[in-house]
Scaffold this motif. Structure first.
Motif, PDB file in Angstrom:
ATOM      1  N   LEU A 202       0.841  -1.192   0.000  1.00 25.62           N
ATOM      2  CA  LEU A 202       0.000   0.000   0.000  1.00 25.62           C
ATOM      3  C   LEU A 202       0.877   1.243   0.000  1.00 25.62           C
ATOM      4  N   PRO A 203       0.340   2.401  -0.382  1.00 31.40           N
ATOM      5  CA  PRO A 203       1.112   3.647  -0.274  1.00 31.40           C
ATOM      6  C   PRO A 203       1.625   3.824   1.147  1.00 31.40           C
ATOM      7  N   ARG A 204       2.760   4.486   1.272  1.00 35.83           N
ATOM      8  CA  ARG A 204       3.445   4.590   2.565  1.00 35.83           C
ATOM      9  C   ARG A 204       2.526   5.065   3.682  1.00 35.83           C
ATOM     10  N   ALA A 205       1.660   6.010   3.409  1.00 45.79           N
ATOM     11  CA  ALA A 205       0.776   6.536   4.457  1.00 45.79           C
ATOM     12  C   ALA A 205      -0.152   5.457   4.977  1.00 45.79           C
ATOM     13  N   LYS A 206      -0.596   4.587   4.061  1.00 45.06           N
ATOM     14  CA  LYS A 206      -1.504   3.530   4.476  1.00 45.06           C
ATOM     15  C   LYS A 206      -0.755   2.374   5.134  1.00 45.06           C
ATOM     16  N   SER A 207       0.436   2.056   4.612  1.00 45.45           N
ATOM     17  CA  SER A 207       1.152   0.898   5.137  1.00 45.45           C
ATOM     18  C   SER A 207       1.633   1.112   6.558  1.00 45.45           C
ATOM     19  N   SER A 208       1.629   2.371   7.019  1.00 37.07           N
ATOM     20  CA  SER A 208       2.034   2.617   8.396  1.00 37.07           C
ATOM     21  C   SER A 208       0.951   2.227   9.383  1.00 37.07           C
ATOM     22  N   ASN A 221       6.016  -4.564   7.530  1.00 34.53           N
ATOM     23  CA  ASN A 221       6.894  -4.356   6.386  1.00 34.53           C
ATOM     24  C   ASN A 221       7.350  -5.666   5.761  1.00 34.53           C
ATOM     25  N   GLU A 247      -8.083   0.076  -4.314  1.00 35.43           N
ATOM     26  CA  GLU A 247      -6.698   0.180  -3.856  1.00 35.43           C
ATOM     27  C   GLU A 247      -6.249  -1.114  -3.183  1.00 35.43           C
ATOM     28  N   GLU A 250      -5.776  -4.009  -5.763  1.00 32.78           N
ATOM     29  CA  GLU A 250      -4.515  -3.942  -6.479  1.00 32.78           C
ATOM     30  C   GLU A 250      -3.338  -4.365  -5.602  1.00 32.78           C
ATOM     31  N   ALA A 251      -3.352  -3.914  -4.347  1.00 33.76           N
ATOM     32  CA  ALA A 251      -2.256  -4.258  -3.427  1.00 33.76           C
ATOM     33  C   ALA A 251      -2.231  -5.756  -3.139  1.00 33.76           C
TER      34      ALA A 251
END
Length: 552
Positions: A202-208, A221, A247, A250-251
């Motif tokens: 996912l985009p960095r903001a979401k993966s956090s 991670n 989203e 796709e991820a």
């Protein structure tokens, strides 16, 4: 701590029951029991107290170890009418925190009588305690490590119960043996699993955003490289994927690509072709690997790592260190290589029999049952080790195209076990899946595969229904699709026969049909077919009993 709680200085061979959630604590507990040279007896928190009482009494457990979460249930167990009164040790929470601890192992450590005792499902008789000495556990882990190439780079997402061989050995002991990391996400929840798969992509903001495992220690991670589950888990994942946001879709597709999820395995029940194909389509080429095993033998047969080796319906070849043979059900003769077809051109099926260092030691204190499940080696066999009779029936078939891949893979020492182009195909349990109808033998699993390939069928079970005329009738129990373009309101026995007439020979087409809302399964996705027959074909069974009575 365990040795002190056991009220004795020597736990060698003593049984230690334990009820701990799937977590870091579980791993520490089972390894500590083995280190004390005791026999670990997993107790499932989902079991009612009477079932747990049976296991504790039958195993003659000296000690019960419980996490604080299950302290109340273990105390209730100890207050029940047990034949003996084991000691109780309640553990305080040990937060692993995701820290990788370095543990020094003794190369020459004496394992004594240490081991693992798992209980069979008890579908026909009371559950039996299957004793797996530590040497057998080690042999099973080494066999899988060679075949499936576990490594310290692997990160396995664990969604299975831990009182079965699949969750305990395949998804825990074997990966730990090779230094892989294991993350628990139990009990299985499709949304949580998809979120965990997706997190690194996912985009960095979401993966956090942290999606915790059951012990809250998972690093989001880490890319999941290894996943093993039962067919119902894959079915549920496929059904819920379309409900994810674009989203997330796709991820998750990225996460299960062969380049990331290097190995996805299905086992413990037959894998329907539509599920296998749908997973391949969703993952853009990741083919589910099928294998065959059971509590008494660990894993015995497996398809190979090459995608071309994952042949639909096949469980592959004997795993490293495992010997396998087929024994004709009618004559008792071994079906040698090249004898898979008889003089009339009919395929010969036989019971799978196994031997090697991965086979269990005994049914706990039940020498009669143990002896009955083994067949003596042939007189001219240099290896005098007896063969374990699995009760599962299979055929061996030559598969086109596999041998060309084998010639390439044979250069890799880790895959030299894959053998030749002759692969095993499971027909089912001798006692439940081989239906003898009017002199013909029908594989319930073969018929189930055809039913499940039909778009209007969501679930299916094929069973043997008693018949005074035929001996047994082929019966089908199905759940219809209720959503989407293939949803149907009703489906009759005539509809079934019309649909299957070009797919199966006449004697294999079910003679009776029941449409139900759901088919009950156990934690590993298996169906108790004898119970199912009694539940949904009660009228057929009564009529058959009445006809027998009138005949007498």
């Amino acid at each position: 701590m365990i040795e002190a709680a056991g009220r004795t200085g020597d736990l060698d061979g003593e049984r230690v029951g334990f009820m701990v959630e799937n977590s870091y604590d579980y791993v520490v507990t089972i390894l500590a029991i083995l280190a004390a040279r005791a026999i670990a007896v997993p107790l499932s928190p989902s079991f009612p107290v009477p079932e747990l009482q049976y296991i504790v009494d039958h195993s003659e457990a000296l000690l019960i170890v419980s996490s604080s979460r299950f302290a109340a249930k273990t105390k209730q167990l100890l207050e029940s009418e047990l034949a003996s009164k084991p000691a109780l040790l309640v553990l305080s929470k040990h937060l692993g925190g995701g820290v990788h601890e370095k543990v020094e192992l003794e190369d020459q450590a004496d394992s004594g009588k240490a081991g693992l005792m798992l209980y069979t499902s008890g579908t026909t008789n009371r559950p039996k305690g299957v004793l797996l000495p530590e040497c057998v556990m080690t042999a099973q882990a080494q066999s899988l490590n060679k075949a499936w190439e576990y490594s310290p780079e692997d990160h396995l997402l664990h969604v299975l119960p831990l009182h079965h061989i699949h969750g305990a050995i395949n998804a825990l002991y074997a990966p730990l043996f090779s230094g892989s990391s294991v993350e628990f996400l139990f009990p299985f929840n499709a949304d949580a699993v998809w979120k965990r798969f997706a997190a690194p992509f996912l985009p960095r903001a979401k993966s956090s955003e942290r999606v915790s495992s059951s012990d809250g220690s998972a690093s989001q991670n880490e890319v999941v490289t290894f996943f093993t589950a039962v067919p119902t888990v894959y079915s549920r994942l496929l059904a819920t994927h379309k409900e994810l946001s674009p989203e997330m879709q796709e991820a998750t597709r990225e996460a299960i690509l062969p380049a990331h999820l290097r190995l996805n395995i299905s086992g413990s029940a037959a894998l329907p072709t539509p599920i296998k194909q749908a997973w391949t389509d969703l993952s853009r080429g990741n083919v589910l690997l099928e294998r065959f095993g059971m509590t008494e033998v660990g894993m015995a047969l497996s398809c190979g790592l090459d995608m071309a080796h994952r042949v639909d319906g096949s469980v592959g070849w004997p795993l490293p260190s495992v010997e396998a043979r087929l024994v004709d059900l009618d004559t008792g003769a071994v079906i040698e290589a090249g004898q898979e077809v008889d003089s009339t051109g009919r395929e010969r099926s036989g019971e799978i029999q196994l031997r090697g260092p991965t086979i269990f030691a005994e049914y706990w204190r039940n020498p009669t049952a143990t002896a009955s499940e083994f067949a003596a080696a042939a007189e001219n066999d240099a290896n005098t080790t007896p063969w374990f009779k699995t009760g599962d029936v299979a055929v061996r078939r030559d598969v086109d195209g596999v041998d060309s891949v084998l010639s390439i893979r044979s250069k890799a020492a880790s895959q030299d076990w894959t053998g030749d182009r002759s692969m095993y195909f499971i027909l089912g349990r001798k006692s439940a899946d081989i239906i003898k109808s009017g002199g013909e033998k029908v594989s319930a699993l073969e018929v189930e595969r055809e039913l499940l390939s039909l778009p209007m069928i969501a679930e299916a079970a094929v069973v043997a229904v008693p018949s005074g005329r035929w001996g047994q009738k082929v019966g089908a129990v199905v759940v219809l699709q209720t959503k989407g373009e293939h949803a149907v309101a009703k489906w009759s026995a005539m509809d079934m026969r019309r649909t299957l007439k070009d797919r199966l020979v006449n004697y294999k087409i079910p003679q009776v049909l029941r449409v139900v809302e759901s088919i009950p399964r156990n934690a590993m996705g298996k169906i108790n077919k004898k119970q199912l027959v009694a539940q949904v074909f009660a009228d057929e069974v009564r009529d058959d009993e009445a006809s027998k009575s009138n005949a007498v």
